[in-house]
Scaffold this motif. Structure first.
Motif, PDB file in Angstrom:
ATOM      1  N   ALA A  95       0.848  -1.192   0.000  1.00 30.64           N
ATOM      2  CA  ALA A  95       0.000   0.000   0.000  1.00 30.64           C
ATOM      3  C   ALA A  95       0.881   1.240   0.000  1.00 30.64           C
ATOM      4  CB  ALA A  95      -0.935   0.019   1.218  1.00 30.64           C
ATOM      5  N   GLY A  96       0.381   2.294  -0.618  1.00 29.76           N
ATOM      6  CA  GLY A  96       1.088   3.569  -0.648  1.00 29.76           C
ATOM      7  C   GLY A  96       0.106   4.708  -0.579  1.00 29.76           C
ATOM      8  N   CYS A  97       0.601   5.907  -0.371  1.00 28.97           N
ATOM      9  CA  CYS A  97      -0.315   7.035  -0.222  1.00 28.97           C
ATOM     10  C   CYS A  97       0.238   8.280  -0.876  1.00 28.97           C
ATOM     11  CB  CYS A  97      -0.595   7.314   1.260  1.00 28.97           C
ATOM     12  SG  CYS A  97       0.811   8.043   2.137  1.00 28.97           S
ATOM     13  N   LEU A  98      -0.673   9.187  -1.155  1.00 26.97           N
ATOM     14  CA  LEU A  98      -0.346  10.537  -1.592  1.00 26.97           C
ATOM     15  C   LEU A  98      -0.926  11.478  -0.556  1.00 26.97           C
ATOM     16  CD1 LEU A  98      -1.502  10.309  -5.313  1.00 26.97           C
ATOM     17  CD2 LEU A  98       0.785   9.905  -4.444  1.00 26.97           C
ATOM     18  N   TYR A  99      -0.164  12.453  -0.177  1.00 24.46           N
ATOM     19  CA  TYR A  99      -0.690  13.468   0.724  1.00 24.46           C
ATOM     20  C   TYR A  99      -1.471  14.515  -0.051  1.00 24.46           C
ATOM     21  CZ  TYR A  99       2.419  11.302   4.042  1.00 24.46           C
ATOM     22  OH  TYR A  99       3.040  10.395   4.851  1.00 24.46           O
ATOM     23  N   GLN A 100      -1.278  14.498  -1.374  1.00 24.98           N
ATOM     24  CA  GLN A 100      -2.026  15.393  -2.229  1.00 24.98           C
ATOM     25  C   GLN A 100      -1.854  14.856  -3.648  1.00 24.98           C
ATOM     26  OE1 GLN A 100      -1.260  19.499  -1.475  1.00 24.98           O
ATOM     27  NE2 GLN A 100      -2.158  20.193  -3.384  1.00 24.98           N
ATOM     28  N   HIS A 101      -2.907  14.929  -4.445  1.00 24.69           N
ATOM     29  CA  HIS A 101      -2.796  14.391  -5.805  1.00 24.69           C
ATOM     30  C   HIS A 101      -1.660  15.081  -6.546  1.00 24.69           C
ATOM     31  CE1 HIS A 101      -6.313  11.738  -6.217  1.00 24.69           C
ATOM     32  NE2 HIS A 101      -6.749  12.446  -5.204  1.00 24.69           N
ATOM     33  N   HIS A 102      -1.667  16.360  -6.593  1.00 23.21           N
ATOM     34  CA  HIS A 102      -0.545  17.120  -7.105  1.00 23.21           C
ATOM     35  C   HIS A 102      -0.746  18.576  -6.700  1.00 23.21           C
ATOM     36  CE1 HIS A 102      -3.413  17.961 -10.391  1.00 23.21           C
ATOM     37  NE2 HIS A 102      -2.802  19.111 -10.428  1.00 23.21           N
ATOM     38  N   MET A 103       0.341  19.272  -6.573  1.00 19.43           N
ATOM     39  CA  MET A 103       0.261  20.690  -6.257  1.00 19.43           C
ATOM     40  C   MET A 103       1.189  21.428  -7.216  1.00 19.43           C
ATOM     41  SD  MET A 103       2.170  20.484  -2.575  1.00 19.43           S
ATOM     42  CE  MET A 103       1.837  22.179  -2.228  1.00 19.43           C
ATOM     43  N   GLU A 104       0.731  22.544  -7.725  1.00 21.81           N
ATOM     44  CA  GLU A 104       1.519  23.319  -8.676  1.00 21.81           C
ATOM     45  C   GLU A 104       2.392  24.318  -7.915  1.00 21.81           C
ATOM     46  OE1 GLU A 104      -0.865  25.059 -11.679  1.00 21.81           O
ATOM     47  OE2 GLU A 104      -1.150  23.161 -12.730  1.00 21.81           O
ATOM     48  N   VAL A 105       3.666  24.283  -8.198  1.00 21.38           N
ATOM     49  CA  VAL A 105       4.608  25.217  -7.580  1.00 21.38           C
ATOM     50  C   VAL A 105       5.417  25.892  -8.700  1.00 21.38           C
ATOM     51  CG1 VAL A 105       4.779  23.889  -5.463  1.00 21.38           C
ATOM     52  CG2 VAL A 105       6.384  23.443  -7.318  1.00 21.38           C
ATOM     53  N   THR A 106       6.006  27.012  -8.372  1.00 23.42           N
ATOM     54  CA  THR A 106       6.852  27.734  -9.334  1.00 23.42           C
ATOM     55  C   THR A 106       8.206  27.953  -8.675  1.00 23.42           C
ATOM     56  OG1 THR A 106       4.869  28.840 -10.141  1.00 23.42           O
ATOM     57  CG2 THR A 106       6.981  29.709 -10.895  1.00 23.42           C
ATOM     58  N   PRO A 107       9.089  26.960  -8.730  1.00 28.96           N
ATOM     59  CA  PRO A 107      10.399  27.120  -8.085  1.00 28.96           C
ATOM     60  C   PRO A 107      11.340  27.947  -8.965  1.00 28.96           C
ATOM     61  CG  PRO A 107      10.263  24.978  -9.105  1.00 28.96           C
ATOM     62  CD  PRO A 107       8.920  25.631  -9.303  1.00 28.96           C
ATOM     63  N   ARG A 108      12.386  28.444  -8.338  1.00 35.29           N
ATOM     64  CA  ARG A 108      13.406  29.157  -9.100  1.00 35.29           C
ATOM     65  C   ARG A 108      14.775  28.644  -8.684  1.00 35.29           C
ATOM     66  NH1 ARG A 108      15.403  33.325  -5.734  1.00 35.29           N
ATOM     67  NH2 ARG A 108      14.035  33.824  -3.979  1.00 35.29           N
ATOM     68  N   TYR A 109      15.665  28.684  -9.640  1.00 37.41           N
ATOM     69  CA  TYR A 109      17.046  28.285  -9.388  1.00 37.41           C
ATOM     70  C   TYR A 109      17.913  29.518  -9.585  1.00 37.41           C
ATOM     71  CZ  TYR A 109      21.590  26.077  -9.959  1.00 37.41           C
ATOM     72  OH  TYR A 109      22.901  25.722  -9.816  1.00 37.41           O
ATOM     73  N   GLY A 110      18.427  30.046  -8.494  1.00 41.38           N
ATOM     74  CA  GLY A 110      19.114  31.322  -8.570  1.00 41.38           C
ATOM     75  C   GLY A 110      18.115  32.414  -8.902  1.00 41.38           C
ATOM     76  N   ASP A 111      18.347  33.111  -9.995  1.00 45.40           N
ATOM     77  CA  ASP A 111      17.421  34.152 -10.437  1.00 45.40           C
ATOM     78  C   ASP A 111      16.504  33.673 -11.555  1.00 45.40           C
ATOM     79  OD1 ASP A 111      18.531  35.941  -8.641  1.00 45.40           O
ATOM     80  OD2 ASP A 111      20.095  36.581 -10.068  1.00 45.40           O
ATOM     81  N   THR A 112      16.567  32.392 -11.882  1.00 39.88           N
ATOM     82  CA  THR A 112      15.794  31.850 -13.007  1.00 39.88           C
ATOM     83  C   THR A 112      14.500  31.217 -12.512  1.00 39.88           C
ATOM     84  OG1 THR A 112      17.839  31.376 -14.205  1.00 39.88           O
ATOM     85  CG2 THR A 112      15.829  30.284 -14.979  1.00 39.88           C
TER      86      THR A 112
END
Length: 792
Positions: A95-112
Motif C-alpha cells: 500500500a502507498g499514499c499521496l498526501y495530495q494528488h498534485h500541487m503546482e509550484v513555481t520554483p526558481r534556481y538562482g534568479d531563473t
C-alpha cells in the motif's frame, strides 16, 4: 483497366450527384463521430495502464453516510487507516499514499524562474509500488523534510543535464521563501497517469508548506488526511468481499463512514466519484460511438438501396458488357470501384471534419497529440467492413440485373423489392429514433434548466478562495458600489459552490429507537443566507433565542427524522440539543443525478464566526446582462485595491451548466447526427421515388390512358411509403421509449414522455414524406402519356 474503372465510376457518381453528396456527408459525419469517440475511449483507458501490475492496483474510497460529503464519496483516509491496510489486511500485498494528488509550484534556481511544475507528495510505499526508477542520488528524499526528486525530462529541460543532485530550488509564496534541495533524479511515467509529476516530495515537505504561517516545521504525517491511498491486492482476491471486510478493519467506530469502495487504478480517470461534475460521463462516449455507427449504417443502407435500384436501370449496360466479352469478375470490379471511390471521398471529408473540430475536441476530452493516424486506422476498419457488406449485395443485384437484361424484363418485387423496402425502413427507423431521442433530450434539458430547484440561481455570483485573508466587509462594500450589483452578502458561506462542508450526527429524537442516528449536512448561516437564495420557509420562523441552539431543517431532513411537522421539536439532549424553529423547502446544490441531502442551518450571524468556520465568501446578486462587465470590474478591483490577492469568481449559472455538461454535449452531438440522418432519409425517399418514377413511367402513362387521374397515381405511391413509415415508427418508438426511459431514471428530476411527443414526431415525418412524394410524383403523373410511350 483501372483508369477505365475510375472514369466510369466518377461519371456514375456525378450522374447522381445529389445522392452521392448525401451518402458522402452521412458516411463522413458518422465516421468522424465514431473515430473521435473511439479515440477518446482509448485515451481514457490508457491512464496508468503502463504501471506494473496495474490490473491489481486499486484506489480506496470511503462511502460517506455523513451528508458532509456532497457526492457521497471521499478519497481522504487517515494515516492510521493506511497502516491498518498494511498490517491487518492480508489481501493487500502493498500500500502507498499521496498526501495530495498534485500541487503546482513555481520554483526558481538562482534568479531563473523554472515555470509551473506539478509536485507529487508521496510516501515510500507509493515509490515502491510504482517502481519509480532512481537515475541519480538516493531515496532519502522520501523521508527528509526539504529534499525533492526531479523527473529526468524536467531536469534536462531546466538544467540541460541530469547531474543536478545537490542543487537548490527556492519556492516563494506570500512573501515566504522555502528552500528545497534536489536529492535525486527519477524516471518519469511512460504514458498518461492520474498522478503526473515533475517534482516528487515527501509528506514532511507538505507539512511544512501547509503550516508555514504558523511556524510549524517538522510534523509527523499522521496528523493529516491522506488525499489518496492506493493498494495492490494479491492475485485472485475477491474485491467485493474485501470491500465488505474493510468496514470492520478501517475506522470501524466512525459513524460518518458507510463503507468502502475499491476503484481500479486504470478506471480512476473516468470514474473518480469526487470529480464527476463538469465532466463528460464515460458511458456517454460509448453512446457517441454507437450513434456514429448508426449514422454510418443509415448512410450505407441509403446508398446500397439506391445503388440496387440504379443497377436495375443499368441492366442494358451490364448486358452489353457481358456480350462484349466482359467477365462477371470485371463487372463486379467496376461496381466495386465506384463504391470504393465513394468511401475514399467520404474518408477525406471525414478527416477534414476531424481537423475542423480538432481543437474543441482536445479541449473537451483532454486527448493529447495527433489523432489523424489513429482515426485513419479506424476509417480503414470501417471501409473494410463496408466493402465486405457491399460485395454480397452487389453480387445479388448484379445477377438479377443481368438476368433481367437478357430476358427483357424488370423484377421490382420479391427479394429485390424486399431489399429496397428494408433499406428504407432502416433509414426511417434510425431517423425516427434520433428525432425522438433529441426531443426527449431537449425536453429533459429544458426541465433541468427551468425546474424549481428550491433556490435562486440566476444572476448570482460568488467570490471565494480569497488568499491571503482580507477585510470581507470592506470588500463587500466596494463590490456593492459597482454598477449592476443589486445585493451583496459578505463573509457568508455560499451554498453553490460549497467549498467547505460540515456534517453533524443527529440522535435522540426517536424515543422508541434511542440509538438511531442521522447524519446531516450543516450550513453556517441563517435568515440572511436563506433570504438571499430565496429558499422558501414552509413552517415556523427563524431562530431568535440566544440561550439555546436553534436550527432550521429542510424537507429531506424532516422525512428522514420521521417528523411531519418538525417545528417545536428537538434533536438530542442536554447541551447538545438542537431545537427546530423552521422548515424550508428542499433545494438543490448538486448535479440532478444526486438526491437532495438532509441538511440543517446553524443560524450563525457573527461574521467573524462564519469566516472562522469556512464562510469566507462574498455573495453577489447582479442585474441581467451584467455578468461580463461585472467580471471585468471585479478583476480591476482586485488589481487596484488588493494586489497579490488570489480569488475565484464563480457564477451559479455556469456551475449549474457544468452539472449538465454531459447532457449538453450529448444533445449537441445527437442533434447534428439526427439532422444528418433525417437528411439521409428524406433524400433517400426522394431519390427512391425519383428512380421509381423513372422505372415506372410507362406504367404511369398506361394508367393515365386507362382513365387514372393524377391523385390516383399519387395515392398509389403514397400508400407504399406511408406504410413503410408506419412500420418504422412501430419499431422506433418502443425502442426509443426503452432507451430514453432508462436514461431518464438516472435523474432525480425527470421530464415526462408525453403522448403528444410521439404524435408530433410521426406527423412531422408524414409531412416530410408527403412533400417528397408529392412534388416528384405529381410531375410524373402530369406528363403526356403519348410522349412517354413514344420514348419508351
Amino acid at each position: 483497366m483501372i483508369q477505365h474503372y475510375l472514369k466510369v465510376a466518377w461519371r456514375n457518381l456525378l450522374k447522381y450527384r445529389i445522392q452521392t453528396l448525401v451518402s458522402i456527408l452521412g458516411l463522413a459525419v458518422g465516421f468522424a463521430c465514431f473515430a473521435l469517440s473511439v479515440v477518446w475511449i482509448r485515451y481514457e483507458l490508457t491512464f496508468d495502464a503502463f504501471q506494473p501490475e496495474a490490473g491489481r492496483t486499486y484506489v480506496v474510497f470511503r462511502k460517506m453516510s455523513s451528508s458532509s460529503s456532497v457526492t457521497g464519496m471521499s478519497g481522504s483516509l487517515s494515516y492510521n487507516s493506511l497502516q491498518a491496510l498494511r498490517n491487518k489486511v492480508p489481501e493487500v500485498e502493498t500500500a502507498g499514499c499521496l498526501y495530495q494528488h498534485h500541487m503546482e509550484v513555481t520554483p526558481r534556481y538562482g534568479d531563473t524562474n523554472l515555470g509551473r511544475m506539478q509536485m507529487l507528495l508521496a510516501d515510500s510505499g507509493f515509490v515502491r509500488m510504482f517502481g519509480i526508477e532512481l537515475l541519480r542520488g538516493d531515496y532519502t528524499f522520501i523521508s527528509q523534510l526539504a529534499t525533492v526528486a526531479i523527473e529526468q525530462k524536467t531536469a534536462l529541460r531546466c538544467f540541460g543535464t541530469l547531474d543536478v543532485v545537490g542543487r537548490k530550488l527556492v519556492e516563494t509564496e506570500d512573501g515566504e521563501e522555502f528552500e528545497m534541495t534536489i536529492g535525486a533524479v527519477v524516471g518519469g511515467w511512460q504514458g498518461h497517469s492520474n498522478y503526473p509529476f515533475q517534482l516528487l516530495g515527501s509528506g514532511q515537505l507538505m507539512a511544512r508548506m501547509y503550516d508555514r504561517l504558523a511556524g510549524i516545521a517538522d510534523l509527523s504525517p499522521d496528523v493529516y488526511s491522506l488525499s489518496a491511498v492506493l493498494v495492490r491486492l494479491r492475485p485472485h482476491t475477491d474485491v467485493s468481499a474485501l470491500e465488505a471486510k474493510l468496514d470492520t478493519v478501517l475506522e470501524g467506530g466512525n459513524s460518518h463512514v458507510a463503507g468502502y469502495r475499491l476503484i481500479p487504478l486504470t478506471q480512476l480517470h473516468y470514474s473518480n466519484p469526487e470529480q464527476q461534475e463538469g465532466r463528460i460521463r464515460f458511458d456517454y462516449l460509448f453512446l457517441f460511438a454507437t450513434t456514429g455507427l448508426l449514422v454510418i449504417l443509415a448512410s450505407l443502407a441509403n446508398y446500397l438501396t439506391l445503388y440496387a435500384t440504379r443497377l436495375q436501370m443499368r441492366r442494358r449496360e451490364v448486358a452489353l458488357r457481358k456480350v462484349s466479352g466482359a467477365s462477371s469478375a470485371s463487372i463486379i470490379g467496376l461496381l466495386l470501384t465506384e463504391f470504393s471511390l465513394l468511401l475514399l471521398m467520404a474518408g477525406f471529408v471525414g478527416q477534414v471534419l476531424i481537423e475542423l473540430v480538432g481543437r474543441p475536441f482536445r479541449a473537451l476530452s483532454g486527448v493529447e497529440g495527433s489523432v489523424y493516424g489513429e482515426s485513419l486506422l479506424y476509417f480503414v476498419g470501417v471501409a473494410v467492413v463496408s466493402v465486405l457488406f457491399f460485395v454480397p449485395v452487389c453480387l445479388r443485384h448484379y445477377r438479377v440485373a443481368a438476368a433481367d437484361a437478357f430476358r427483357g424484363t424488370t423484377r421490382c418485387s420479391g427479394r429485390v423489392g424486399l431489399f429496397h423496402r428494408g433499406g428504407l425502413v432502416l433509414q426511417l427507423f434510425v431517423s425516427l429514433l434520433f428525432i425522438f431521442c433529441v426531443s426527449v433530450l431537449l425536453k429533459q434539458l429544458y426541465h433541468l434548466r427551468t425546474a424549481d430547484f428550491g433556490l435562486e440561481r440566476h444572476n448570482i455570483a460568488v467570490i471565494s478562495s480569497i488568499y491571503p485573508a482580507i477585510d470581507f466587509t470592506e470588500l463587500g462594500q466596494r463590490v456593492e458600489a459597482l454598477p449592476g450589483v443589486r445585493q451583496v452578502l459578505s463573509g457568508q458561506q455560499a451554498l453553490v459552490p460549497l467549498y467547505v462542508s460540515m456534517g453533524i450526527t443527529a440522535e435522540g429524537w426517536n424515543e422508541s429507537k434511542p440509538d438511531e442516528k442521522l447524519n446531516l449536512l450543516a450550513y453556517m448561516g441563517g435568515k440572511d443566507i436563506i433570504r438571499f437564495y430565496g429558499i422558501r420557509l414552509l413552517e415556523g420562523d427563524f431562530p431568535r433565542a440566544q440561550d439555546r441552539l436553534e436550527v432550521i431543517i429542510n424537507e429531506s431532513a424532516a422525512r428522514a427524522l420521521g417528523m411531519a411537522h418538525p417545528v417545536g421539536k428537538s434533536i438530542g439532549k442536554g447541551d447538545d440539543a438542537m431545537y427546530i424553529t423552521g422548515l424550508v423547502k428542499d433545494f438543490r446544490v448538486t448535479a440532478p443525478t444526486l438526491p437532495v441531502k438532509p441538511c440543517v442551518f446553524y443560524c450563525v450571524s457573527d461574521p467573524a464566526t462564519l469566516i472562522a468556520m469556512g464562510g469566507g465568501q462574498v455573495l453577489i446578486k447582479y442585474e441581467e446582462g451584467c455578468w461580463l462587465d461585472l467580471q471585468r470590474r471585479i478583476r480591476m478591483l482586485f488589481k487596484e485595491q488588493y494586489p497579490g490577492t488570489g480569488y475565484v469568481l464563480d457564477s451559479m449559472e455556469d456551475i449549474y451548466n457544468g452539472f449538465l455538461k454531459s447532457e449538453t454535449a450529448l444533445l449537441s452531438l445527437v442533434s447534428v447526427l439526427g439532422g444528418v440522418c433525417m437528411l439521409i432519409s428524406v433524400f433517400g425517399i426522394f431519390s427512391m421515388i425519383t428512380l421509381s418514377c423513372e422505372q415506372r413511367r410507362k406504367e404511369v402513362a398506361i394508367r393515365k390512358v386507362n382513365g387514372a387521374r393524377a391523385k390516383d397515381i399519387l395515392r398509389l405511391f403514397a400508400r407504399e411509403y406511408f406504410l413503410l413509415l408506419f412500420v418504422s415508427a412501430v419499431i422506433a418508438f418502443p425502442v426509443g421509449y426503452a432507451v430514453m426511459k432508462r436514461w431518464l431514471e438516472q435523474y432525480v428530476e425527470q421530464t415526462t414522455l408525453s403522448w403528444w411527443l410521439y404524435v408530433s414526431i410521426f406527423l412531422g415525418m408524414v409531412l416530410l414524406v408527403a412533400l417528397c412524394i408529392g412534388w416528384r410524383v405529381w410531375r410524373t403523373a402530369n406528363e403526356n402519356p403519348a410522349e412517354v410511350i413514344k420514348r419508351e
